[in-house]
Write an enzyme that holds these catalytic residues in place. Structure first.
Site, PDB file in Angstrom:
ATOM      1  CB  CYS A  25      -0.797   0.052   1.201  1.00 33.23           C
ATOM      2  SG  CYS A  25      -0.054   0.235   2.979  1.00 33.23           S
ATOM      3  CG  HIS A  34       3.479  -7.046   9.987  1.00 30.78           C
ATOM      4  ND1 HIS A  34       2.430  -6.666  10.453  1.00 30.78           N
ATOM      5  CD2 HIS A  34       4.459  -7.006  11.064  1.00 30.78           C
ATOM      6  CE1 HIS A  34       2.539  -6.028  11.450  1.00 30.78           C
ATOM      7  NE2 HIS A  34       3.701  -6.179  12.055  1.00 30.78           N
ATOM      8  CD  GLU A  72      -3.404   1.322  12.400  1.00 29.44           C
ATOM      9  OE1 GLU A  72      -4.794   1.873  12.305  1.00 29.44           O
ATOM     10  OE2 GLU A  72      -3.112   0.698  11.426  1.00 29.44           O
ATOM     11  CB  THR A 107      -5.846   2.136   8.723  1.00 26.70           C
ATOM     12  OG1 THR A 107      -4.818   1.491   9.052  1.00 26.70           O
ATOM     13  CG2 THR A 107      -5.802   3.444   9.634  1.00 26.70           C
ATOM     14  CB  SER A 141       0.469  -9.485   7.390  1.00 22.31           C
ATOM     15  OG  SER A 141      -0.455  -8.590   6.616  1.00 22.31           O
ATOM     16  CB  SER A 142      -3.395  -7.462  11.203  1.00 22.62           C
ATOM     17  OG  SER A 142      -2.896  -7.613  12.429  1.00 22.62           O
TER      18      SER A 142
END
Length: 283
Positions: A12, A40, A127, A163, A222-223
């Protein structure tokens, strides 16, 4: 065998910017530390390590003086900036602009005296820690829809989201609070989910439905990756999460005519391309 890499997958904007800033500093020959994994994805972290990036944790940063430290896209609580000031550490701030705006909103609300600030996010995630830090540690974090039932609905509630969380689950939480909030209490929600991430959900659903086999390339930390992979699995049960080409099981390819390769916001394009090369050599 047809092999397609999803155009919408990959870094991103926030991650791209953080990596670019790291590469620019390292190209100057500077010693550069990064607070936490810059992304991540273990293989991308290893690539940057080879360029000279040194990954540290908060405890290690507290012992450093007169150095440069990069803050990754996830953002940091105010205490990190205060530590940097005390130790004469130069901050290379790569906090994602979307996260930065969210931090400012939460800080303003907290300083205005809002009694209950609730954050829909993963406890312990970088975050989320940065967001909770804007409230002096007083925000309530809910990880899943079921957690919303534990809130005190007799008090005002201001709801925010990490986010990269699921937009659908966030809307379910909003609906539940609206149904249960006391008539005397005020409820306000703020849709702070990044659209660049949220829009990937419907796109990746269409992509997963197009192919016999889906290889979802993603670091297991990674979420965002977990949410997107679960969507791939929902649409196409023949989906596998892998961190790299070395995890591809040749038995998955038996009888397969179409393979889709996709990934998270933390997945580098070069890693997906490596997976394609593996398939071309082994098909």
């Amino acid at each position: 065998m047809q092999i397609e890499i999803d155009n919408g997958s990959g870094f991103c904007f926030g991650v791209t910017t953080a990596i670019r800033k790291a590469e620019e500093e390292l190209a100057k020959g500077s010693t550069l530390y990064c607070l936490g994994d810059i992304v991540h994805n273990g293989m991308e972290c290893e690539r940057l390590k080879q360029l000279g990036l040194i990954t540290i944790d908060h405890e290690q940063m507290a012992k450093l003086h007169d150095v440069k430290v990069l803050l990754r896209a996830h953002g940091e609580p105010p205490e990190t900036y205060e530590l940097a000031r005390r130790n004469n550490i130069e901050i290379i701030d790569a906090t994602c602009p979307v996260v930065l705006q969210l931090q400012k909103k939460i800080k303003r609300q907290y300083e205005a005296g809002v009694p209950t600030i609730v954050i829909f996010g993963k406890p312990g995630h970088a975050e989320v820690m940065g967001l909770v830090g804007q409230t002096g540690g007083n925000a309530i974090v809910i990880a899943h829809f079921d957690d919303v039932k534990k809130l005190d609905f007799s008090r005002d509630i201001y709801l925010y989201s990490q986010t990269t969380k699921s937009l659908d689950e966030f809307h379910r939480i909003i609906a539940y609070i609206q149904e249960h909030i006391s008539p005397e209490a005020h409820f306000q929600s703020f849709d702070t989910i990044c659209r660049q991430v949220a829009n990937r959900m419907p796109n990746i659903s269409k992509f997963a439905a197009k192919h016999d086999l889906i290889l979802f390339v993603c670091g297991r930390k990674s979420s965002n990756g977990r949410v997107l992979f679960e969507e791939c699995q929902r649409v196409n049960p023949n989906s596998h999460l892998i961190e790299g080409a070395n995890e591809i099981d040749p038995s998955w390819l038996e009888g397969i005519t179409s393979v889709g390769i996709c990934g998270a916001t933390s997945t580098p394009k070069w890693l997906m391309e490596q997976c394609r090369e593996y398939l071309l050599l082994n098909s």
